[in-house]
Structure formats: C-alpha cells, structure tokens
Write an enzyme that holds these catalytic residues in place. Structure first.
Site, PDB file in Angstrom:
ATOM      1  N   CYS A   1     -42.550  58.940  87.458  1.00  0.00           N
ATOM      2  CA  CYS A   1     -43.496  59.053  86.339  1.00  0.00           C
ATOM      3  C   CYS A   1     -44.129  57.697  86.025  1.00  0.00           C
ATOM      4  O   CYS A   1     -43.532  56.878  85.317  1.00  0.00           O
ATOM      5  CB  CYS A   1     -42.781  59.605  85.112  1.00  0.00           C
TER       6      CYS A   1
ATOM      7  N   CYS B   1     -44.740  57.073  82.327  1.00  0.00           N
ATOM      8  CA  CYS B   1     -43.568  56.656  81.549  1.00  0.00           C
ATOM      9  C   CYS B   1     -43.176  55.212  81.863  1.00  0.00           C
ATOM     10  O   CYS B   1     -42.800  54.463  80.971  1.00  0.00           O
ATOM     11  CB  CYS B   1     -42.359  57.533  81.864  1.00  0.00           C
ATOM     12  N   ASP B   2     -43.227  54.828  83.129  1.00  0.00           N
ATOM     13  CA  ASP B   2     -42.586  53.578  83.549  1.00  0.00           C
ATOM     14  C   ASP B   2     -43.531  52.483  84.012  1.00  0.00           C
ATOM     15  O   ASP B   2     -43.088  51.350  84.247  1.00  0.00           O
ATOM     16  CB  ASP B   2     -41.588  53.876  84.692  1.00  0.00           C
TER      17      ASP B   2
END
Ligand code: NAP
Length: 319
Positions: free
Chosen positions: A133, A136-137
């Site tokens: 992701c 997200c990261d």
C-alpha cells in the site's frame, strides 16, 4: 429475528448494494470487515470514477458512498465474518467480535486482497520496507530508493504516487511490455524519477531488520543483479476473498465465486458482487454496478419470500 439482507464487505460493491437495498426500504446491515472501504480505500487518487472530474481519494469516495447509504437507512457494523452456514435458511453468520446473525438474503462483496510474491524475505520484512500500500506507507520513503514490482495499472499508478516521496522508483517487471493502460504508461515513461527494470523477477528481499537490497534474476539470461532499495511495493494482482465460502459455494480454481448473469450463486438468496466473482474488469465503477445488480435481485428474492408467506420487515427508514 433474521435480517432481511446482510452485505459482507464495504468496497464499492457492498456500499452500492447497501444504498440500493436501503432505498428499497429493506433495512440492510453491512458488515464492513476490519478495515472500511476495501481496496479502493487504499488508493490515493481515483481519476476514473464518473462524477469527479478533478479526481477523488479512495477514502473520500467510500466515505461519501457510506453517507449516501446511511441517509436511506443502511446500518453498518465494523466486524469480520468468520463463519457462515448457507446450508439452511435463514443463513447464519458468526463474526470475530462474537456476534451471531441470521439473514434471509446475503450479498457477498468481500472483494480481493493483494497477492504476495512468495520469495524469501517478503514475510519477515513486511512492515519493514515491504508494503502492499503506497498510499499508507509511501511517506516513510522520503528521499529513498524504492522498487515497485509489477507492470499493471496498480504498479504504475502507485509507482507514480511514490515519486512524490522517493528519490527514485524502480519498476521491476517480468516482461518488457507493460500491461497498464496507456495513459499511465505515458506518465510513467515521462517521469524522470521512474526507472524500468525489464524482464526481471525478484529472487529474494534482503535486509537486517529493514529492507536494503533486492536480488533480481533476468528471466531470459538468468543473470542475477542487485538493486539497493529501502522499500519494495508489491503490485502483482489480487486473489478473491472467498475462503469463507469454500465447500458451500461453487468457485473456480482461483477462488472466484461462480454466479449466473444475475449474480445468483447456486444457493437461492445468496448473491455475489464485485471482485469476489469478477475476475475480468476489476474496476470500482464495475464493482458498484454489480452491487446495484445484486441489490435488485435481493429485492426480488425477498418479495418472492414474502409472497410465500415468509415475513420481510420493510422499514420506513428511507426519506
Ligand atoms: P494486474 O492487472 O493483474 O497486473 C499484475 C501485474 O503483476 C502484471 O503486470 C503481471 O505481469 C505482474 N505479475 C503477476 N504475478 C507476478 C509475479 N509472480 N511476479 C512478478 N510479476 C507478476 O493487477 P493490478 O495492476 O493490481 O490491477 C488489477 C485490476 O485493477 C486490473 O483490472 C486493473 O485494470 C485495475 N486497476 C485499475 C486502475 C485504474 O483504472 N486507474 C488502478 C489500479 C488497478 P504480466 O503483465 O506479465 O502478467
């Protein structure tokens, strides 16, 4: 008392099924899973969902869909279904939080999850440089070199997103032709931060506590090479989340549920919508369309049950 309809999954398919069944006054209950919104909620920019000419983020889009369904009376629970019994009607469901439900009809909108490479180092370094992701990261890789594995829409879209943070994004693809749509290919080829590594697969991911190296193999020559990176983002496709229904519903070798053209599974009253059965289109807008179709079939199924004298609780929640 049995619910009229339980929808499992909170991606575009489930949320659209909730909207349509709510507007039909069926008082639907949607069990969202542990994370709300499905795959699209992990996408930073959605540019091809009609109605949003400037684009919209995945979390915003799913939140709007939820609000729209709630407005008409849909109910939501954050819970993960751990067991279903479809052999007797009403169907029974048990959840990780220990809840027990009965349902007269069911929409399976459990979607799909990212596939893993299955190479040494991947599991151990997940969350320590290996990610599925970018939304997200990506932020954690400011000024660092990262690799994206895959040559489809996800790899390119998320690779482009990562160029906002990373100093360089290496897209490692097992062929020399991309699968991604041409608009993404053009953008990626024009982006100076993107470097393509063609005809290569990952042999293993190395790092002592955090990723620092990828070992690659050229699929034609067998030549091995090293790619020093701090992050590895894996975008090699998905598998359907249908494990729960094994032995009870028909599915193909890859686990996609078997449905007819009206999204009926082999069990009357059990419908599937979205990537749990769709192995062809896999688009948010298509999933939403399937959610609508499943909801309309639920309506017919429940109307037929009612006709047979089975109580269906119609609410006045819609306004
Ligand atoms: P995908 O289209 O299935 O592409 C997967 C990619 O990973 C392919 O390039 C494939 O290579 C490669 N791959 C598969 N297994 C591999 C392995 N073991 N090792 C190395 N590489 C491997 O998956 P996706 O990109 O996640 O897209 C899924 C669906 O969502 C598609 O229908 C896509 O159009 C859609 N989507 C759309 C958008 C958008 O519209 N903006 C964004 C994201 C996703 P090969 O090409 O050689 O098979």
């Amino acid at each position: 008392m049995a619910e009229n309809v339980i929808i499992i999954g909170s991606g575009p398919a489930g949320l659209t099924a909730a909207l349509y069944t709510a507007r039909a006054n069926l008082n639907p209950l949607l069990l969202s899973g542990n994370e709300f919104g499905g795959q699209i909620a992990l996408t930073n920019e959605v540019e091809n969902y009609p109605g949003f000419p400037e684009g919209i983020t995945g979390p915003e889009l799913t939140e709007l869909m939820k609000q729209q369904a709630e407005k008409f009376g849909a109910r939501f629970e954050t819970d993960h279904v751990s067991r279903v019994d479809l052999q007797k009607h009403p169907f029974t469901l048990e959840t990780e939080n220990g809840a027990h439900y009965e349902a007269k009809s069911l929409v399976i909108a459990t979607g799909a999850s990212p596939r893993r490479l299955g190479v040494p180092g991947e599991m151990e370094l997940t969350g320590r440089g290996v990610s599925y992701c970018a939304t997200c990261d990506g932020f954690f890789f400011r000024g660092k070199q990262v690799a994206v594995i895959g040559g489809g829409d996800s790899a390119l879209q998320e690779g482009l997103f990562l160029t906002r943070f990373a100093s360089q994004v290496h897209i490692v693809h097992r062929r020399s032709e991309l699968r991604a749509q041409s608009v993404l290919q053009e953008r990626a080829r024009e982006n100076e931060k993107i470097n393509f590594v063609w005809d290569s697969v990952v042999q293993d991911i190395r790092g002592n506590g955090a990723v620092n190296m990828l070992n690659l193999v050229n699929v034609h020559t067998g030549a091995k090479s090293e790619l020093p990176v701090s992050g590895v983002f894996v975008y090699i496709g998905h598998y359907p989340n249908t494990e729960l229904f094994k032995g009870q519903l028909d599915m193909d070798d890859e686990g996609y549920l078997t449905v007819d053209e009206r999204l009926h599974t082999k069990i009357p009253g059990v419908f599937a919508a979205g990537e749990a059965h769709d192995h062809i289109f896999k688009q948010a807008i298509v999933a939403a369309g399937f959610g609508c179709m499943a909801a309309m079939e639920v309506e017919k199924f429940l109307a037929n049950l009612e006709f047979q004298g089975y109580p269906v609780n119609i609410t006045n929640a819609a306004r």
